[in-house]
Every structure is written in C-alpha cells, then in structure tokens.
Motif scaffolding. Sequence first.
Motif, PDB file in Angstrom:
ATOM      1  N   ALA A 181       5.045  28.757  10.263  1.00  0.00           N
ATOM      2  CA  ALA A 181       5.252  29.749   9.207  1.00  0.00           C
ATOM      3  C   ALA A 181       4.085  30.730   9.103  1.00  0.00           C
ATOM      4  O   ALA A 181       3.852  31.316   8.052  1.00  0.00           O
ATOM      5  CB  ALA A 181       5.487  29.045   7.870  1.00  0.00           C
ATOM      6  N   GLY A 182       3.381  30.905  10.228  1.00  0.00           N
ATOM      7  CA  GLY A 182       2.320  31.901  10.202  1.00  0.00           C
ATOM      8  C   GLY A 182       0.962  31.285   9.960  1.00  0.00           C
ATOM      9  O   GLY A 182       0.463  31.307   8.834  1.00  0.00           O
ATOM     10  N   SER A 183       0.360  30.703  11.003  1.00  0.00           N
ATOM     11  CA  SER A 183      -0.983  30.156  10.905  1.00  0.00           C
ATOM     12  C   SER A 183      -1.499  29.876  12.307  1.00  0.00           C
ATOM     13  O   SER A 183      -0.971  29.016  13.002  1.00  0.00           O
ATOM     14  CB  SER A 183      -0.976  28.856  10.096  1.00  0.00           C
ATOM     15  OG  SER A 183      -2.178  28.139  10.321  1.00  0.00           O
ATOM     16  N   HIS A 203      -9.457  35.840   9.025  1.00  0.00           N
ATOM     17  CA  HIS A 203      -8.126  35.699   8.437  1.00  0.00           C
ATOM     18  C   HIS A 203      -7.525  34.338   8.720  1.00  0.00           C
ATOM     19  O   HIS A 203      -6.846  33.754   7.886  1.00  0.00           O
ATOM     20  CB  HIS A 203      -7.208  36.800   8.979  1.00  0.00           C
ATOM     21  CG  HIS A 203      -5.828  36.772   8.397  1.00  0.00           C
ATOM     22  ND1 HIS A 203      -4.716  36.476   9.157  1.00  0.00           N
ATOM     23  CD2 HIS A 203      -5.381  36.952   7.139  1.00  0.00           C
ATOM     24  CE1 HIS A 203      -3.633  36.502   8.376  1.00  0.00           C
ATOM     25  NE2 HIS A 203      -4.016  36.785   7.158  1.00  0.00           N
ATOM     26  N   ARG A 248      -0.750  41.408  -3.729  1.00  0.00           N
ATOM     27  CA  ARG A 248      -1.427  40.157  -3.387  1.00  0.00           C
ATOM     28  C   ARG A 248      -2.858  40.464  -2.977  1.00  0.00           C
ATOM     29  O   ARG A 248      -3.098  41.253  -2.079  1.00  0.00           O
ATOM     30  CB  ARG A 248      -0.697  39.485  -2.240  1.00  0.00           C
ATOM     31  CG  ARG A 248      -1.275  38.134  -1.868  1.00  0.00           C
ATOM     32  CD  ARG A 248      -0.328  37.463  -0.925  1.00  0.00           C
ATOM     33  NE  ARG A 248      -0.973  36.318  -0.287  1.00  0.00           N
ATOM     34  CZ  ARG A 248      -0.443  35.671   0.731  1.00  0.00           C
ATOM     35  NH1 ARG A 248       0.721  36.040   1.208  1.00  0.00           N
ATOM     36  NH2 ARG A 248      -1.050  34.648   1.256  1.00  0.00           N
ATOM     37  N   GLU A 268       7.022  33.362  14.083  1.00  0.00           N
ATOM     38  CA  GLU A 268       7.417  34.719  14.468  1.00  0.00           C
ATOM     39  C   GLU A 268       8.349  34.722  15.691  1.00  0.00           C
ATOM     40  O   GLU A 268       9.047  35.703  15.926  1.00  0.00           O
ATOM     41  CB  GLU A 268       6.180  35.564  14.790  1.00  0.00           C
ATOM     42  CG  GLU A 268       5.378  36.012  13.569  1.00  0.00           C
ATOM     43  CD  GLU A 268       4.313  34.988  13.175  1.00  0.00           C
ATOM     44  OE1 GLU A 268       4.388  33.834  13.647  1.00  0.00           O
ATOM     45  OE2 GLU A 268       3.429  35.348  12.371  1.00  0.00           O
ATOM     46  N   ARG A 306      -0.570  21.607   4.493  1.00  0.00           N
ATOM     47  CA  ARG A 306      -1.275  22.820   4.906  1.00  0.00           C
ATOM     48  C   ARG A 306      -1.771  22.595   6.333  1.00  0.00           C
ATOM     49  O   ARG A 306      -2.117  21.483   6.698  1.00  0.00           O
ATOM     50  CB  ARG A 306      -2.447  23.096   3.965  1.00  0.00           C
ATOM     51  CG  ARG A 306      -2.013  23.451   2.556  1.00  0.00           C
ATOM     52  CD  ARG A 306      -3.142  23.320   1.550  1.00  0.00           C
ATOM     53  NE  ARG A 306      -4.084  24.432   1.621  1.00  0.00           N
ATOM     54  CZ  ARG A 306      -3.959  25.564   0.926  1.00  0.00           C
ATOM     55  NH1 ARG A 306      -2.932  25.738   0.132  1.00  0.00           N
ATOM     56  NH2 ARG A 306      -4.851  26.522   1.036  1.00  0.00           N
ATOM     57  N   GLY A 307      -1.805  23.662   7.117  1.00  0.00           N
ATOM     58  CA  GLY A 307      -2.150  23.506   8.533  1.00  0.00           C
ATOM     59  C   GLY A 307      -3.638  23.353   8.735  1.00  0.00           C
ATOM     60  O   GLY A 307      -4.314  24.254   9.224  1.00  0.00           O
ATOM     61  N   SER A 313       1.611  28.514   0.005  1.00  0.00           N
ATOM     62  CA  SER A 313       0.629  29.598  -0.084  1.00  0.00           C
ATOM     63  C   SER A 313      -0.324  29.612   1.099  1.00  0.00           C
ATOM     64  O   SER A 313      -1.048  30.578   1.307  1.00  0.00           O
ATOM     65  CB  SER A 313      -0.152  29.493  -1.396  1.00  0.00           C
ATOM     66  OG  SER A 313      -0.863  28.270  -1.443  1.00  0.00           O
ATOM     67  N   PHE A 314      -0.330  28.541   1.890  1.00  0.00           N
ATOM     68  CA  PHE A 314      -1.219  28.490   3.058  1.00  0.00           C
ATOM     69  C   PHE A 314      -0.716  29.378   4.187  1.00  0.00           C
ATOM     70  O   PHE A 314      -1.499  29.946   4.942  1.00  0.00           O
ATOM     71  CB  PHE A 314      -1.322  27.041   3.556  1.00  0.00           C
ATOM     72  CG  PHE A 314      -2.211  26.869   4.765  1.00  0.00           C
ATOM     73  CD1 PHE A 314      -3.582  26.722   4.614  1.00  0.00           C
ATOM     74  CD2 PHE A 314      -1.684  26.860   6.048  1.00  0.00           C
ATOM     75  CE1 PHE A 314      -4.409  26.567   5.729  1.00  0.00           C
ATOM     76  CE2 PHE A 314      -2.498  26.708   7.164  1.00  0.00           C
ATOM     77  CZ  PHE A 314      -3.865  26.564   6.996  1.00  0.00           C
ATOM     78  N   TYR A 315       0.599  29.487   4.308  1.00  0.00           N
ATOM     79  CA  TYR A 315       1.207  30.134   5.480  1.00  0.00           C
ATOM     80  C   TYR A 315       1.574  31.586   5.170  1.00  0.00           C
ATOM     81  O   TYR A 315       2.165  31.868   4.133  1.00  0.00           O
ATOM     82  CB  TYR A 315       2.454  29.348   5.910  1.00  0.00           C
ATOM     83  CG  TYR A 315       2.147  27.937   6.362  1.00  0.00           C
ATOM     84  CD1 TYR A 315       1.745  27.676   7.661  1.00  0.00           C
ATOM     85  CD2 TYR A 315       2.231  26.863   5.468  1.00  0.00           C
ATOM     86  CE1 TYR A 315       1.455  26.385   8.073  1.00  0.00           C
ATOM     87  CE2 TYR A 315       1.941  25.568   5.870  1.00  0.00           C
ATOM     88  CZ  TYR A 315       1.558  25.330   7.179  1.00  0.00           C
ATOM     89  OH  TYR A 315       1.272  24.054   7.584  1.00  0.00           O
ATOM     90  N   THR A 316       1.262  32.466   6.133  1.00  0.00           N
ATOM     91  CA  THR A 316       1.446  33.897   5.842  1.00  0.00           C
ATOM     92  C   THR A 316       2.906  34.331   5.811  1.00  0.00           C
ATOM     93  O   THR A 316       3.221  35.363   5.234  1.00  0.00           O
ATOM     94  CB  THR A 316       0.723  34.765   6.895  1.00  0.00           C
ATOM     95  OG1 THR A 316       1.204  34.402   8.191  1.00  0.00           O
ATOM     96  CG2 THR A 316      -0.766  34.585   6.837  1.00  0.00           C
ATOM     97  N   MET A 317       3.796  33.564   6.439  1.00  0.00           N
ATOM     98  CA  MET A 317       5.184  34.048   6.513  1.00  0.00           C
ATOM     99  C   MET A 317       6.021  33.661   5.294  1.00  0.00           C
ATOM    100  O   MET A 317       7.160  34.092   5.173  1.00  0.00           O
ATOM    101  CB  MET A 317       5.848  33.547   7.801  1.00  0.00           C
ATOM    102  CG  MET A 317       5.197  34.140   9.043  1.00  0.00           C
ATOM    103  SD  MET A 317       5.968  33.576  10.564  1.00  0.00           S
ATOM    104  CE  MET A 317       7.426  34.623  10.582  1.00  0.00           C
ATOM    105  N   TYR A 318       5.486  32.822   4.461  1.00  0.00           N
ATOM    106  CA  TYR A 318       6.167  32.575   3.182  1.00  0.00           C
ATOM    107  C   TYR A 318       5.723  33.656   2.214  1.00  0.00           C
ATOM    108  O   TYR A 318       4.534  33.788   1.913  1.00  0.00           O
ATOM    109  CB  TYR A 318       5.830  31.190   2.642  1.00  0.00           C
ATOM    110  CG  TYR A 318       6.321  30.061   3.508  1.00  0.00           C
ATOM    111  CD1 TYR A 318       7.639  30.032   3.981  1.00  0.00           C
ATOM    112  CD2 TYR A 318       5.478  29.018   3.859  1.00  0.00           C
ATOM    113  CE1 TYR A 318       8.085  29.000   4.787  1.00  0.00           C
ATOM    114  CE2 TYR A 318       5.922  27.977   4.661  1.00  0.00           C
ATOM    115  CZ  TYR A 318       7.225  27.969   5.133  1.00  0.00           C
ATOM    116  OH  TYR A 318       7.661  26.952   5.923  1.00  0.00           O
TER     117      TYR A 318
END
Lengths: 191, 443
Positions: free
Chosen positions: B167-169, B342, B441, B126, B186-187, A70-75
Amino acid sequence: MVAASAGRFSEAGLAQLTEIVSHYPDPGGAILPALWLAQREYGGWLPAEAIVEVAARLGRPASEIQGVASFYTMYNMQQRGRHHIEVCTCLTCGCLGAYEVIDELERILGIHLGQATADGEFSLTEAECLNYCEAATVVQVGERYFGGVNAENAADLIARLRGSEECTPVSLSNAIVEAIVPGYFASSAHG
Amino acid sequence: MAELQVLLQHRNVPGIDGIDVYESHGGYAGLRAALGKERQGVIDEVKASGLRGRGGAGFPTWIKWNGLPKSGPAQHYLLCNADEGEPGTFKDRELLLKLPHMVVEGMAIAAYATRSTNGFAYVRGEFVESAAQLRKAIDQAYRRGYLGRNILGHSDFCFDLHIHTGAGSYECGEETALMSSLMGERGQPRLKPPHGPLPVVSGVWGSPTLINNVETYACVPHILTHGGAWYAAMGTQRSPGTKIFSVSGHVARPGNYEVELGTPLTELIELAGGVVGGALKAVIPGGSSVPILPAEKCAGVTLDYEGCQAAGTMLGSGGFMVFNDKTDIVALMRRTAQFYAHESCGKCTPCREGTRWMSRVLDRITSGAGRMEDIDLLLSICDQIDGRSYCPLGDAASWPIRAGIRNFRHEFEHWVRHGSSPISGFVPPVRSHGPASVPGRQE
C-alpha cells in the motif's frame, strides 16, 4: 471470520473480505486488503467511519487500524481530487523533465503541488519512484499510468482525463497503462 | 556484445503471459523436473547453479532454502518479494507483467523443495497491472494442477498461493518489514540475527519462512529444466548466471536488458543505445542505494557482485541509471536524500532523524544558502547512520550521499561558493516541501 458491523461495505465487498480472511492463518493478515476494500467502498478514501468499520469487521481496535492505515501512502486519509495526479520526480524522471511537467500542470490547473482544484476534479502531488523509469516522465492517476509525459503534452493529459470516465483510485483490478506519446512503450521494447 | 536472454527470451511472444503459450515454450518443465527429484535434490541443483538473490543482497539462494526445517509438523511459508521500489529498478514489474507463470513456477518449485504449503506474493500496491497478470496466472496454474492439492499427482505436495497487495512503502521491500506488513502491521523491520531469529527459523506467524525476490524465483525453472551446471556455466565463477538490468536515464533505448554477469559496464550502456544529450558523467549501477560511479571510474568495471564491489559500488537490484554531463549531481543527491527521508519508517532514531537532516542540509545547499561546513556535516550524518540503523534502509540512505560527495565534492563546493549550479543554465527545482503531500495533509 468477518464480524457484523454498521457501515458501508456492500454485499460484494463483504463476500470478498470473507474470502480474503480465509487466506491468512491470522485475521491480522487481512488488515491491508480490508483497508483496500474499504477505500473502494468509501469512494476513494478512508474517513474515520471506514477505519471503525474495518476494525469492527476484523475484531481489532480502531486505533490499531488507524495506525496501520496512516503508515502507508496509498491509503488516502483525506479526500482527493476525482483525478489524483501523481508525478514521479525521483532520480530518472527528475532528470528527464518531471519538474517541467509539474510547472506546466500547475499552470494549466491553476493550483500548486499538494492542492486540489476548486471543483474537486484534480489534485496534484509529486511521487516517489513509480518504477516505470524506462518511460520517464511517468504520471500515475488512480489506476492509470501515463508514460513519456513532458511539458509539451501535459495539456493532452489533462484533456484526456477531463473527457474520461470516473477515474477510480487504485483498487485491485482493471489497470490501464497508457502512453501519452503514441508507441512510446512499443519503441522502448527492444529485443 | 549482446544480451544473453534466459528469463526474458520469450517476453515478446504473443500470449506468453497465458499458460498455453508458456507451456509450449518449455513452461512448467522445471516443475516437472523438480518433482522427479527428492526435495534435497532440488536444493542441490540450485546450489550447483550458484544462484544468488537478485533482490539486491546477492545472498546464495540455496543456503536460504536449505535453512528451513527438513522435517517436523511446522507450517512453512513461502514469500515472493514483489515490492519493487528501489528507484531506477523496473525488472520485477516487467517479469510479472509479461512472464507471470515463470514466477509462479519458480515459487512452486521452491515450495516443493522447502516443504512450504502456503505462499504469498507481496506485490507493490502501485503495480496494479502486474498484480492482475499474476492473479490470472495463479488462477490458470490452479486449474492445470500446478498449484493446490497434490500437485501433478504428487501425494505429498500441496501449495496454495495468494497475492498480498502492498500500500505504498519502500521499507516493505526489506524482508522483515515485508513480513510485518503481510501480518497486517505497519511496515517496520523486525530483529534479525544475532538479536533475533532468521526468517527461515521463525518468520511470518512464527513459522519457518522463505523469502526471495521475483527475479530469483524466475531463474529457478530454468535451473531445474537445464541443470545447475548449465546455469553456472554462464556469468563468472563467483557471480554465475544472467542478470536483468533496468537501464534508464540519459540513454537512447531505456528498458530491461538481460546480460551475463561479468559483462563490462560500458557494454550495457552501448546495448541501451549509448548516452544521449551529452557525454557520460556518472552511472548509478544498482538502484538509488548504491554509490554513484563517475565516468572516469566506469572503464573496466564488470557487472558482477565482485566487479562492482571492487569499483567501490554495488550490483544491488540492477537499477542502472545513466547520467550525462548536463546533470547536476548535488541536485541529484538532494532528490535521493528526499526519497530516503520520505521512506524511512521511523522506527529507529539514526535513520528517522538522519535522513531528514540530510535532506534539509541538501535543501539548504541547493537553495543557494549552503555553508562550506555543510559538506562535512553531511558526511558526519552519513557516518552516524551507516551501520547504526535497525535495518539496511539507513545504510542505503547514507552510501549514495557519501559517494556523491567523495566523487563530486567540487560540485558541492561550487554550489556553496556561488549559490548556483556548476551546470550552466541548470535551475534547481524550487520544491523543497519534501514528501509528496496531499490536500490538507501536513508532512
């Protein structure tokens, strides 16, 4: 070592997971790659069962896996449209017409940002910088990138997506970078 | 006025992403040169080059390399930070896409110098195509004996290299957060000196860890091939070498440009074809985190670490964004604040709360409901984040907003007085629902 578990991982997916786990000195390292695999195996998102399966396969608590995912936006913790359209509105794109692109996409699709079309074909969000600023405005759709998108050609983008094969969510291969404006990338490649 | 291409010289050569063409253009000569030296000799060559980290901080590369244990049984890890996320920056993506072997070679040289046996390239999620190119290069390098066991017949040099996909962070570009993410967490950032160990002492899995940016590694083969002194002869004395700038915004030819450090800022704008759509209003020279420079302060500024600092900004990542006089600075700052709100990882209070409040106050101003005291409120929030957050993300969120107000305060005041933009005809986007949301969401 990958543990046995009920779930939806395919033979190929399991083989890949076993290979990935061997890259790390601690199985924890495999959590992010395992979530990528799971997202592919579960059709582009991570339902609760996917979290449970990753947890079981890696021998970790499901709460830990949920916390990481849930931390990462691409999941994707929710199902998205078959074509999930993400329009970069960050600094450069935002100054070069990204908001006009969103207006036009909202008009064409009849939805607002954050929504999906009733037939589940399209969903639309804005994105933080996709680091393709030289091709502003940039739109990401699953694994595909479209550069040079503007309010005039936004309809072409939708037409192309409608006519295209299933657009899988980002996985680990098969990327396509496409220019909506023909030659856009070529013309910006100098020197 | 011209580019000086060292890294990008062959980027448009057909097939340069493949190992044969790369080798025929001098590829892997740097690795061979390195293996002809003692490990310390490689570090000394990098020291002589004066290379500084290209990810944004500009820390001398050799000091990091020299900090790993020179003996002992500990496993050393070598990480490549390819989590390029700084808005306005796209150099690492192009390097991986077109010149992936240069990065692999640089990592292999660094691995030899630091006795690292296991490497990970942490590639932004990405960047699917760039990751695929890097994967192909790694496979080819293994087959040709540049990676794996006993590299080039060297009995004491083994190095395995894998890709780890983010994965997007944005936060994962911070080196300790990247390590957390690599370990499957978690990052979020980890403690650094003086409260915690340096990564070179105790990094991933408690082992000595070297982490450098993509562009930094890409410089290394050239330094080993031609010598540190050759590299140091380019650029300025304190900022040697070349740097890739990702030029975007209101210019005729956006793209990556490699110039000597010390090049005048205005020359880079000319290289990119000059300003389009109006006169120059402002430049953000080093990615969204660095202070914005108004046009009148651009003259005489040189693009090197010291030159940018003297001008009140920073070289940063080289994400060079050009804005013409049709740009609404307040709206630009609102979007900047939205980005940091964000991307704040939520670990520490000043950043988690402060970035959100900055974003909301700027939303209020650009909705036309701003109050005059909001401007000083923003400055106060900046002061409460800057230097008080767990990692540099908080600082990076406050610097641009503070500089935006200092340099363009009259535009903020115009927004408050009139409830509209000082730029005639500019209508702010009415999209203040913040972070990109997905169906069902909530933020």
